[in-house]
Design a protein around this motif. Structure first.
Motif, short mmCIF file in Angstrom:
data_model
loop_
_atom_site.label_atom_id
_atom_site.label_comp_id
_atom_site.label_asym_id
_atom_site.label_seq_id
_atom_site.Cartn_x
_atom_site.Cartn_y
_atom_site.Cartn_z
N GLY A 1 30.14 -13.19 31.50
CA GLY A 1 31.56 -13.14 31.79
C GLY A 1 32.11 -11.73 31.65
N GLU A 2 31.66 -11.04 30.61
CA GLU A 2 32.15 -9.67 30.40
C GLU A 2 31.65 -8.74 31.50
OE1 GLU A 2 32.46 -7.92 26.75
OE2 GLU A 2 32.55 -9.76 25.55
N SER A 3 30.46 -9.01 31.97
CA SER A 3 29.92 -8.15 33.02
C SER A 3 30.72 -8.28 34.31
CB SER A 3 28.45 -8.48 33.28
OG SER A 3 28.34 -9.68 34.01
N LEU A 4 31.39 -9.41 34.43
CA LEU A 4 32.20 -9.62 35.63
C LEU A 4 33.51 -8.86 35.56
CD1 LEU A 4 32.70 -11.02 38.30
CD2 LEU A 4 33.39 -13.07 37.08
N LEU A 5 33.87 -8.50 34.34
CA LEU A 5 35.13 -7.80 34.11
C LEU A 5 35.22 -6.49 34.89
CD1 LEU A 5 36.94 -9.38 32.39
CD2 LEU A 5 36.21 -8.08 30.39
N GLU A 6 34.08 -5.83 34.98
CA GLU A 6 34.09 -4.51 35.61
C GLU A 6 34.36 -4.57 37.11
OE1 GLU A 6 30.95 -0.91 36.26
OE2 GLU A 6 30.81 -2.07 34.40
N PRO A 7 33.53 -5.30 37.88
CA PRO A 7 33.82 -5.39 39.31
C PRO A 7 35.21 -5.97 39.57
CG PRO A 7 32.13 -6.97 38.67
CD PRO A 7 32.30 -6.03 37.53
N LEU A 8 35.64 -6.85 38.67
CA LEU A 8 36.96 -7.43 38.81
C LEU A 8 38.04 -6.37 38.68
CD1 LEU A 8 36.93 -10.30 39.47
CD2 LEU A 8 37.49 -10.89 37.13
N SER A 9 37.80 -5.41 37.81
CA SER A 9 38.81 -4.39 37.60
C SER A 9 38.89 -3.44 38.80
CB SER A 9 38.52 -3.61 36.32
OG SER A 9 37.52 -2.65 36.56
N ALA A 10 37.81 -3.38 39.57
CA ALA A 10 37.86 -2.59 40.80
C ALA A 10 38.85 -3.24 41.77
CB ALA A 10 36.48 -2.51 41.45
N LEU A 11 38.74 -4.54 41.88
CA LEU A 11 39.67 -5.28 42.72
C LEU A 11 41.08 -5.18 42.17
CD1 LEU A 11 38.53 -8.74 44.08
CD2 LEU A 11 39.75 -6.91 45.21
N THR A 12 41.15 -5.24 40.84
CA THR A 12 42.44 -5.14 40.17
C THR A 12 43.13 -3.83 40.52
OG1 THR A 12 41.77 -6.53 38.31
CG2 THR A 12 43.53 -4.93 37.92
N ARG A 13 42.37 -2.76 40.42
CA ARG A 13 42.96 -1.46 40.74
C ARG A 13 43.42 -1.43 42.19
NH1 ARG A 13 39.16 0.44 37.25
NH2 ARG A 13 37.55 0.51 38.87
N TRP A 14 42.58 -1.92 43.08
CA TRP A 14 42.96 -1.92 44.49
C TRP A 14 44.25 -2.71 44.69
CZ3 TRP A 14 44.14 -5.06 48.52
CH2 TRP A 14 44.11 -4.50 49.80
N ALA A 15 44.30 -3.86 44.06
CA ALA A 15 45.47 -4.72 44.20
C ALA A 15 46.74 -4.00 43.73
CB ALA A 15 45.27 -6.01 43.42
N LEU A 16 46.63 -3.34 42.59
CA LEU A 16 47.80 -2.67 42.04
C LEU A 16 48.21 -1.48 42.91
CD1 LEU A 16 46.92 -2.79 38.24
CD2 LEU A 16 48.66 -4.11 39.47
N GLU A 17 47.22 -0.87 43.53
CA GLU A 17 47.53 0.32 44.33
C GLU A 17 48.03 -0.03 45.72
OE1 GLU A 17 44.07 2.75 44.42
OE2 GLU A 17 43.99 3.01 42.24
N HIS A 18 47.56 -1.14 46.24
CA HIS A 18 47.84 -1.40 47.65
C HIS A 18 48.67 -2.64 47.94
CE1 HIS A 18 45.13 1.78 48.92
NE2 HIS A 18 44.24 1.34 48.04
N HIS A 19 49.00 -3.39 46.90
CA HIS A 19 49.65 -4.66 47.21
C HIS A 19 50.99 -4.48 47.89
CE1 HIS A 19 52.79 -5.06 43.98
NE2 HIS A 19 52.10 -4.03 43.53
#
Lengths: 121, 121
Positions: B96-114
DNA sequence: CGGGATCCTGGATGATACTG
DNA sequence: CAGTATCATCCAGGATCCCG
Protein backbone atom coordinates in the motif's frame (compact mmCIF):
# COMPACT_ATOMS: atom_id res chain seq x y z
CA UNK A 1 -8.27 15.46 1.23
CA UNK A 2 -6.44 16.81 -0.70
CA UNK A 3 -2.82 15.73 -0.56
CA UNK A 4 -0.14 16.65 -0.38
CA UNK A 5 -0.52 20.35 -0.97
CA UNK A 6 -3.38 20.66 1.45
CA UNK A 7 -3.12 19.42 4.94
CA UNK A 8 -4.84 16.14 5.10
CA UNK A 9 -6.74 15.00 8.15
CA UNK A 10 -7.89 18.54 8.59
CA UNK A 11 -11.25 17.84 7.03
CA UNK A 12 -11.94 19.44 3.71
CA UNK A 13 -15.42 19.34 2.31
CA UNK A 14 -15.64 16.98 -0.60
CA UNK A 15 -19.30 16.41 -1.07
CA UNK A 16 -18.70 15.36 -4.64
CA UNK A 17 -15.61 14.53 -6.65
CA UNK A 18 -15.10 18.04 -7.82
CA UNK A 19 -14.18 19.13 -4.34
CA UNK A 20 -10.95 17.20 -4.66
CA UNK A 21 -8.78 17.57 -7.75
CA UNK A 22 -7.27 14.15 -7.27
CA UNK A 23 -10.54 12.34 -6.92
CA UNK A 24 -11.89 14.41 -9.74
CA UNK A 25 -9.09 13.43 -12.08
CA UNK A 26 -9.39 9.81 -11.09
CA UNK A 27 -13.04 9.93 -11.87
CA UNK A 28 -12.48 11.39 -15.28
CA UNK A 29 -9.72 9.03 -16.22
CA UNK A 30 -10.40 6.08 -13.96
CA UNK A 31 -13.13 4.66 -16.10
CA UNK A 32 -12.76 1.57 -18.16
CA UNK A 33 -11.51 3.14 -21.38
CA UNK A 34 -10.09 6.64 -20.98
CA UNK A 35 -6.62 5.60 -19.93
CA UNK A 36 -6.32 3.10 -22.74
CA UNK A 37 -7.32 5.73 -25.26
CA UNK A 38 -4.93 8.30 -23.81
CA UNK A 39 -1.99 5.93 -23.82
CA UNK A 40 -2.72 4.80 -27.35
CA UNK A 41 -2.98 8.37 -28.57
CA UNK A 42 0.29 9.00 -26.78
CA UNK A 43 1.91 6.75 -29.34
CA UNK A 44 0.47 8.22 -32.48
CA UNK A 45 -2.69 9.79 -33.85
CA UNK A 46 -5.55 7.40 -34.44
CA UNK A 47 -8.62 7.30 -36.60
CA UNK A 48 -11.95 6.30 -35.10
CA UNK A 49 -12.19 2.80 -36.45
CA UNK A 50 -8.49 2.34 -35.97
CA UNK A 51 -9.02 2.93 -32.25
CA UNK A 52 -12.09 0.76 -32.33
CA UNK A 53 -10.08 -2.12 -33.70
CA UNK A 54 -7.09 -1.53 -31.42
CA UNK A 55 -9.10 -1.62 -28.22
CA UNK A 56 -10.54 -5.04 -27.88
CA UNK A 57 -13.88 -5.18 -26.19
CA UNK A 58 -14.88 -1.55 -26.55
CA UNK A 59 -18.19 -0.74 -28.17
CA UNK A 60 -18.64 2.01 -30.72
CA UNK A 61 -20.86 3.76 -28.30
CA UNK A 62 -18.32 3.84 -25.51
CA UNK A 63 -15.50 4.84 -27.81
CA UNK A 64 -17.59 7.75 -28.99
CA UNK A 65 -18.51 8.74 -25.46
CA UNK A 66 -14.97 8.38 -24.21
CA UNK A 67 -13.54 10.48 -27.02
CA UNK A 68 -16.22 13.12 -26.59
CA UNK A 69 -15.51 13.26 -22.89
CA UNK A 70 -11.77 13.55 -23.29
CA UNK A 71 -12.24 16.12 -26.01
CA UNK A 72 -14.57 18.10 -23.85
CA UNK A 73 -12.06 18.08 -21.02
CA UNK A 74 -9.34 19.29 -23.32
CA UNK A 75 -7.21 16.18 -23.23
CA UNK A 76 -7.87 15.02 -26.77
CA UNK A 77 -8.35 16.96 -29.95
CA UNK A 78 -10.47 15.93 -32.90
CA UNK A 79 -9.33 16.83 -36.38
CA UNK A 80 -11.57 16.35 -39.36
CA UNK A 81 -10.22 15.98 -42.87
CA UNK A 82 -12.88 16.68 -45.51
CA UNK A 83 -11.46 14.03 -47.79
CA UNK A 84 -13.44 11.30 -49.45
CA UNK A 85 -14.43 9.36 -47.51
CA UNK A 86 -14.16 11.86 -44.65
CA UNK A 87 -11.49 11.08 -42.11
CA UNK A 88 -11.32 11.99 -38.46
CA UNK A 89 -8.08 11.90 -36.58
CA UNK A 90 -7.69 12.02 -32.82
CA UNK A 91 -4.58 13.32 -31.11
CA UNK A 92 -3.56 14.29 -27.61
CA UNK A 93 -3.55 17.95 -26.69
CA UNK A 94 -0.58 19.37 -24.80
CA UNK A 95 -2.56 18.87 -21.62
CA UNK A 96 -3.26 15.31 -22.61
CA UNK A 97 0.41 14.65 -23.20
CA UNK A 98 1.33 16.11 -19.85
CA UNK A 99 -0.90 13.51 -18.27
CA UNK A 100 1.12 10.77 -19.92
CA UNK A 101 3.95 11.16 -17.47
CA UNK A 102 2.14 10.72 -14.14
CA UNK A 103 0.17 7.99 -15.81
CA UNK A 104 3.33 6.11 -16.61
CA UNK A 105 4.27 6.19 -12.93
CA UNK A 106 1.08 4.31 -12.21
CA UNK A 107 1.75 2.11 -15.20
CA UNK A 108 5.13 1.12 -13.84
CA UNK A 109 3.69 0.40 -10.44
CA UNK A 110 0.95 -1.70 -11.98
CA UNK A 111 3.40 -3.74 -14.02
CA UNK A 112 5.70 -4.24 -11.07
CA UNK A 113 3.13 -5.05 -8.43
CA UNK A 114 0.02 -6.38 -10.04
CA UNK A 115 1.07 -9.89 -9.24
CA UNK A 116 1.17 -9.03 -5.57
CA UNK A 117 -2.39 -7.82 -5.62
CA UNK A 118 -4.31 -10.61 -4.03
CA UNK A 119 -7.72 -11.97 -4.81
CA UNK A 120 -8.52 -11.37 -8.39
CA UNK A 121 -12.07 -12.65 -8.73
CA UNK B 1 -2.59 -2.01 -24.19
CA UNK B 2 -0.45 -2.40 -22.10
CA UNK B 3 2.16 0.31 -21.97
CA UNK B 4 4.99 0.78 -21.94
CA UNK B 5 6.40 -2.64 -21.32
CA UNK B 6 4.28 -4.27 -23.95
CA UNK B 7 4.17 -2.98 -27.45
CA UNK B 8 1.06 -0.99 -27.79
CA UNK B 9 -0.93 -0.84 -30.98
CA UNK B 10 -0.06 -4.46 -31.52
CA UNK B 11 -3.44 -5.63 -30.23
CA UNK B 12 -3.41 -7.43 -26.95
CA UNK B 13 -6.58 -9.15 -25.81
CA UNK B 14 -8.14 -7.34 -22.91
CA UNK B 15 -11.59 -8.71 -22.73
CA UNK B 16 -11.86 -7.69 -19.10
CA UNK B 17 -9.80 -5.41 -16.90
CA UNK B 18 -7.60 -8.17 -15.63
CA UNK B 19 -6.03 -8.53 -19.02
CA UNK B 20 -4.26 -5.24 -18.45
CA UNK B 21 -2.45 -4.54 -15.20
CA UNK B 22 -2.87 -0.82 -15.61
CA UNK B 23 -6.57 -0.96 -16.25
CA UNK B 24 -6.88 -3.48 -13.50
CA UNK B 25 -5.17 -1.25 -10.97
CA UNK B 26 -7.21 1.72 -12.08
CA UNK B 27 -10.34 -0.27 -11.55
CA UNK B 28 -9.37 -1.30 -8.06
CA UNK B 29 -8.31 2.12 -6.96
CA UNK B 30 -10.22 4.35 -9.32
CA UNK B 31 -13.43 4.18 -7.41
CA UNK B 32 -14.83 7.03 -5.43
CA UNK B 33 -13.15 6.35 -2.10
CA UNK B 34 -10.14 4.05 -2.29
CA UNK B 35 -7.58 6.70 -3.13
CA UNK B 36 -8.78 8.97 -0.38
CA UNK B 37 -8.50 6.17 2.14
CA UNK B 38 -5.05 5.18 0.92
CA UNK B 39 -3.70 8.70 1.06
CA UNK B 40 -5.15 9.26 4.51
CA UNK B 41 -3.67 6.04 5.80
CA UNK B 42 -0.42 7.17 4.24
CA UNK B 43 -0.31 9.88 6.85
CA UNK B 44 -1.03 7.85 9.93
CA UNK B 45 -3.07 4.88 11.14
CA UNK B 46 -6.76 5.51 11.46
CA UNK B 47 -9.62 4.02 13.42
CA UNK B 48 -12.85 3.24 11.66
CA UNK B 49 -14.93 6.12 12.89
CA UNK B 50 -11.95 8.38 12.65
CA UNK B 51 -11.85 7.66 8.93
CA UNK B 52 -15.59 7.98 8.75
CA UNK B 53 -15.40 11.46 10.18
CA UNK B 54 -12.38 12.49 8.10
CA UNK B 55 -13.94 11.59 4.79
CA UNK B 56 -16.87 13.83 4.26
CA UNK B 57 -19.71 12.29 2.36
CA UNK B 58 -18.76 8.66 2.75
CA UNK B 59 -21.33 6.27 4.17
CA UNK B 60 -20.50 3.64 6.77
CA UNK B 61 -21.38 1.03 4.25
CA UNK B 62 -18.96 2.29 1.63
CA UNK B 63 -16.19 2.82 4.13
CA UNK B 64 -16.58 -0.77 5.23
CA UNK B 65 -16.64 -2.05 1.68
CA UNK B 66 -13.69 0.07 0.63
CA UNK B 67 -11.60 -1.07 3.58
CA UNK B 68 -12.54 -4.69 3.02
CA UNK B 69 -11.61 -4.40 -0.61
CA UNK B 70 -8.27 -2.78 0.05
CA UNK B 71 -7.57 -5.28 2.79
CA UNK B 72 -8.43 -8.13 0.50
CA UNK B 73 -6.08 -6.80 -2.14
CA UNK B 74 -3.28 -6.53 0.38
CA UNK B 75 -3.01 -2.76 0.37
CA UNK B 76 -4.42 -2.15 3.82
CA UNK B 77 -4.08 -4.10 7.01
CA UNK B 78 -6.66 -4.31 9.77
CA UNK B 79 -5.48 -4.59 13.35
CA UNK B 80 -7.89 -5.32 16.14
CA UNK B 81 -7.20 -4.40 19.74
CA UNK B 82 -9.35 -6.39 22.16
CA UNK B 83 -9.59 -3.44 24.51
CA UNK B 84 -12.77 -2.07 25.92
CA UNK B 85 -14.43 -0.84 23.88
CA UNK B 86 -12.77 -2.81 21.10
CA UNK B 87 -10.66 -0.74 18.74
CA UNK B 88 -9.76 -1.40 15.16
CA UNK B 89 -6.88 0.31 13.52
CA UNK B 90 -6.20 0.47 9.80
CA UNK B 91 -2.74 0.92 8.36
CA UNK B 92 -1.13 0.65 4.95
CA UNK B 93 0.78 -2.49 4.12
CA UNK B 94 4.19 -2.20 2.47
CA UNK B 95 2.47 -2.71 -0.85
CA UNK B 96 0.00 0.00 0.00
CA UNK B 97 2.79 2.40 0.85
CA UNK B 98 4.54 1.65 -2.39
CA UNK B 99 1.45 2.81 -4.19
CA UNK B 100 1.68 6.15 -2.45
CA UNK B 101 4.48 7.32 -4.67
CA UNK B 102 2.96 6.82 -8.15
CA UNK B 103 -0.26 8.15 -6.67
CA UNK B 104 1.45 11.34 -5.66
CA UNK B 105 2.58 11.83 -9.25
CA UNK B 106 -1.05 11.85 -10.27
CA UNK B 107 -1.80 14.01 -7.27
CA UNK B 108 0.69 16.61 -8.36
CA UNK B 109 -0.65 16.58 -11.90
CA UNK B 110 -4.18 16.98 -10.62
CA UNK B 111 -3.28 19.91 -8.43
CA UNK B 112 -1.34 21.59 -11.20
CA UNK B 113 -3.74 21.05 -14.04
CA UNK B 114 -7.21 20.59 -12.68
CA UNK B 115 -8.01 24.17 -13.46
CA UNK B 116 -7.23 23.56 -17.11
CA UNK B 117 -9.68 20.72 -17.30
CA UNK B 118 -12.65 22.19 -19.04
CA UNK B 119 -16.32 21.60 -18.57
CA UNK B 120 -17.04 20.52 -15.09
CA UNK B 121 -20.74 19.76 -15.16
C1' DC C 1 -16.33 5.99 -42.54
C1' DG C 2 -17.78 8.05 -38.26
C1' DG C 3 -20.85 8.32 -35.74
C1' DG C 4 -26.18 9.18 -33.23
C1' DA C 5 -30.51 7.28 -30.85
C1' DT C 6 -32.72 3.92 -28.08
C1' DC C 7 -33.38 0.32 -24.81
C1' DC C 8 -31.66 -2.40 -21.13
C1' DT C 9 -28.74 -4.49 -17.29
C1' DG C 10 -25.49 -4.86 -13.51
C1' DG C 11 -22.76 -2.91 -10.26
C1' DA C 12 -21.60 0.99 -7.46
C1' DT C 13 -23.40 3.94 -4.13
C1' DG C 14 -26.61 5.92 -0.69
C1' DA C 15 -30.15 6.00 3.34
C1' DT C 16 -31.72 3.96 7.13
C1' DA C 17 -32.10 0.90 10.81
C1' DC C 18 -30.21 -2.66 13.74
C1' DT C 19 -26.33 -5.25 16.55
C1' DG C 20 -22.28 -7.43 19.50
C1' DC D 1 -17.11 1.47 18.61
C1' DA D 2 -17.27 -1.02 14.51
C1' DG D 3 -19.70 -2.74 11.94
C1' DT D 4 -24.14 -5.78 9.24
C1' DA D 5 -28.65 -5.89 6.74
C1' DT D 6 -32.00 -4.20 3.59
C1' DC D 7 -33.96 -1.49 0.20
C1' DA D 8 -33.69 2.11 -3.29
C1' DT D 9 -31.24 4.66 -6.85
C1' DC D 10 -28.16 6.05 -10.42
C1' DC D 11 -25.22 5.56 -14.19
C1' DA D 12 -21.39 3.28 -16.86
C1' DG D 13 -21.53 0.21 -20.26
C1' DG D 14 -23.37 -3.15 -23.89
C1' DA D 15 -26.53 -4.36 -27.85
C1' DT D 16 -28.76 -2.96 -31.68
C1' DC D 17 -30.43 -0.31 -35.39
C1' DC D 18 -30.09 3.88 -38.12
C1' DC D 19 -27.86 7.86 -40.79
C1' DG D 20 -25.14 11.24 -43.93
Amino acid sequence: MCPPAMTLSTPVPLADHRACPVTDVLHRVGDRWSVIVIVLLGEKPFRFNELNRSIEGISQRMLTRTLRGLEHEGLVSRNVFPTNPPGVEYTLTALGESLLEPLSALTRWALEHHEELAAKP
